[in-house]
Design an enzyme around this catalytic site. Structure first.
Site, PDB file in Angstrom:
ATOM      1  N   GLU B 192      90.255  60.852  81.167  1.00 56.34           N
ATOM      2  CA  GLU B 192      91.675  61.101  80.918  1.00 56.34           C
ATOM      3  C   GLU B 192      92.548  59.970  81.462  1.00 56.34           C
ATOM      4  O   GLU B 192      93.532  59.580  80.836  1.00 56.34           O
ATOM      5  CB  GLU B 192      92.094  62.445  81.535  1.00 56.34           C
ATOM      6  CG  GLU B 192      91.609  63.651  80.761  1.00 56.34           C
ATOM      7  CD  GLU B 192      92.416  63.890  79.480  1.00 56.34           C
ATOM      8  OE1 GLU B 192      93.511  63.307  79.348  1.00 56.34           O
ATOM      9  OE2 GLU B 192      91.944  64.653  78.629  1.00 56.34           O
ATOM     10  N   GLU B 195      92.206  57.172  78.993  1.00 55.87           N
ATOM     11  CA  GLU B 195      92.885  57.437  77.719  1.00 55.87           C
ATOM     12  C   GLU B 195      94.405  57.368  77.847  1.00 55.87           C
ATOM     13  O   GLU B 195      95.093  56.903  76.948  1.00 55.87           O
ATOM     14  CB  GLU B 195      92.481  58.817  77.172  1.00 55.87           C
ATOM     15  CG  GLU B 195      91.070  58.845  76.620  1.00 55.87           C
ATOM     16  CD  GLU B 195      90.622  60.232  76.152  1.00 55.87           C
ATOM     17  OE1 GLU B 195      89.452  60.366  75.776  1.00 55.87           O
ATOM     18  OE2 GLU B 195      91.451  61.172  76.173  1.00 55.87           O
TER      19      GLU B 195
END
Lengths: 316, 316
Positions: B192, B195
């Protein structure tokens, strides 16, 4: 960068300063130039698809005034036309909520590409991804939660352990079980310890967290297993004969050294012994409570104890 | 004592000493004196209800050779007779697995008291409790898992923070998101963070765990939210414009003091500052890996670091 990342769907915007909750726009089908008899008849039958701010459309079949009079062919034609229209509008997903007694429409939707998102009790939810690439809809719950309690009598250095009745190896472990929906971690530990052993106790801290995937007892999903430190307040064991083969107060050092146990119980027994001898602050993951932004409820945050000098840097 | 406690269903018995996994008994319907034409026709159609050692019966409609030729009335009569028989046998529960394209049988089962246990993708599972009192069947997953990463550059004392695009208040927080099914906590954090911000990092420890019930973003279920400590290995931000309004390396002390953040982020910033100044061993919940008994996979256990003298009391 968004890649495979799930969208945070269904999370309402924060409350406005006046405390009002923003409402999703309800746009009736007929105002959207659906224009066909099928569309009009479904609209007349009560269906009011709702657009949301994330680019989705939600349909509740519970809105149907007379679901039994709606046949699958009519529903199929309506759904087909509607999906075509939503796609043309640039909508990226459809959520379809179906009461269990209207489940005949599930297969109809499945033939158009819908799949189950989840179902519980008397309702199922299907979804269809209309956006580009793989679906970025958020998934349903992925973890079950099991909680055990290590109740240590600090006066005697003995800890409460059980042996399960249905296991072939007689491994000592801490009593515990699955959390009920909506139950706090510490409450599960206290409840399970009482149900299995008859011992009353108070939650003190978290000691360990284990995550295990593809768990057979979790219908192939993931299992989170947390062990809590408990302070017992009663000492006469009256254990559940259906679940337990044996139950006793065992010397903590003995538990830390025995091979008649599981690797997790052994690790946590050593951890508890370390805390018992050198201070529980070395091992405790303690709890604080905060008001939740969305629900008006409180939530619990667990981390290593923070010295007051740090706690008081700002106030919340 | 068993009270409201859920049974640990579906957990296979441990392997026998020879390594063989015990198989559930498959007892054909016709061998059980069902005796009716309905029963025989369903048996001929392929259905083989399976009894399990927990007192349940499982029926897989996917076993039907020609599901389209089975009408709802025949199925309804068969199910009614079968349930009667299973009840007479002392069975305490029925599990009914239905492929999505055979969903017409869901409403039929619902009329006999079955409810959804869960559904995903192209299959649903319904249950009927036949035992005494409330159902003690284990529930389905109750928690979604979100994970965020606090990537601290120990050389500069700066930590990576973002502001979400879709929030009305501009609160600084650690980048994060929902775990993919089967994904380890630390891997979610690292993925995460990459990203959302383009920053590469390595998992170091857990810092905090939050449990919140009736979460709007979890379809009303519970949300577990874990913040990890990460060691960044790249430093040039390239943040996701779709998700983030701002992203920067912020002085950790500034984050610990600012009011432009959430209570959890503030708490964890203070904790991280404490660890940064006085040693991460004060705050880290570290990870160990163990082989899983049932699956042959490994699982991860997180707790406060244990001194070697304790670790080596026994070997696993």
């Amino acid at each position: 960068m968004l890649g495979a990342r799930a969208l945070r769907w269904g999370l309402p915007a924060r409350r406005a300063p006046n405390g009002a909750r923003p409402q999703p726009a309800r746009i009736p089908l007929c105002g959207r130039r659906l224009g066909s008899l099928v569309g009009h008849s479904l609209w007349a039958a009560g269906l009011q698809p709702q657009r949301d701010k994330f680019g989705g459309v939600t349909v509740h079949l519970a809105q149907l005034h007379a679901p039994d009079s709606l046949d699958q062919v009519t529903f199929q034609r309506w759904l087909q036309e509607s999906v075509k229209q939503w796609r043309a509008e640039g909508r990226i997903a459809v959520w379809l909520h179906i009461p269990i007694l209207q489940s005949k429409f599930i297969a109809t939707a499945a033939l158009q590409g819908f799949t189950f998102h989840h179902a519980e009790s008397d309702s199922s939810t299907l979804t269809l991804w209309l956006g580009e690439g793989h679906s970025r809809l958020p998934g349903y719950a992925t973890h079950q939660l099991g909680v055990a309690g290590a109740a240590l009598d600090v006066d005697t250095g003995k800890v409460l352990v059980v042996q399960d009745k249905n296991k072939t190896t007689n491994a000592w472990k801490f009593p515990g079980g699955l959390s009920d929906p909506g139950e706090d971690i510490g409450n599960t530990a206290v409840r399970e310890v009482f149900e299995e052993t008859g011992i009353k106790s108070e939650f003190k801290s978290l000691l360990s967290i284990r995550q295990q995937h593809r768990h057979p007892g979790a219908f192939g999903l993931s299992d989170m297993y947390i062990i809590c430190r408990l302070q017992p307040s009663s000492f006469n064991i009256s254990f559940c004969q259906q679940e337990c083969l044996r139950c006793e107060w065992m010397d903590l050092e003995e538990l830390a050294k025995t091979k008649d146990t599981t690797p997790i119980t052994s690790s946590v027994a050593k951890l508890l012994l370390y805390g018992y001898r050198e201070g529980f602050d070395k091992i405790d993951i303690t709890m604080r409570e905060f008001p939740a932004v969305y629900t008006g409820l409180f939530y619990k945050l667990y981390h290593k104890e923070l010295p007051d000098t740090y706690k008081n840097m700002t106030e919340f």
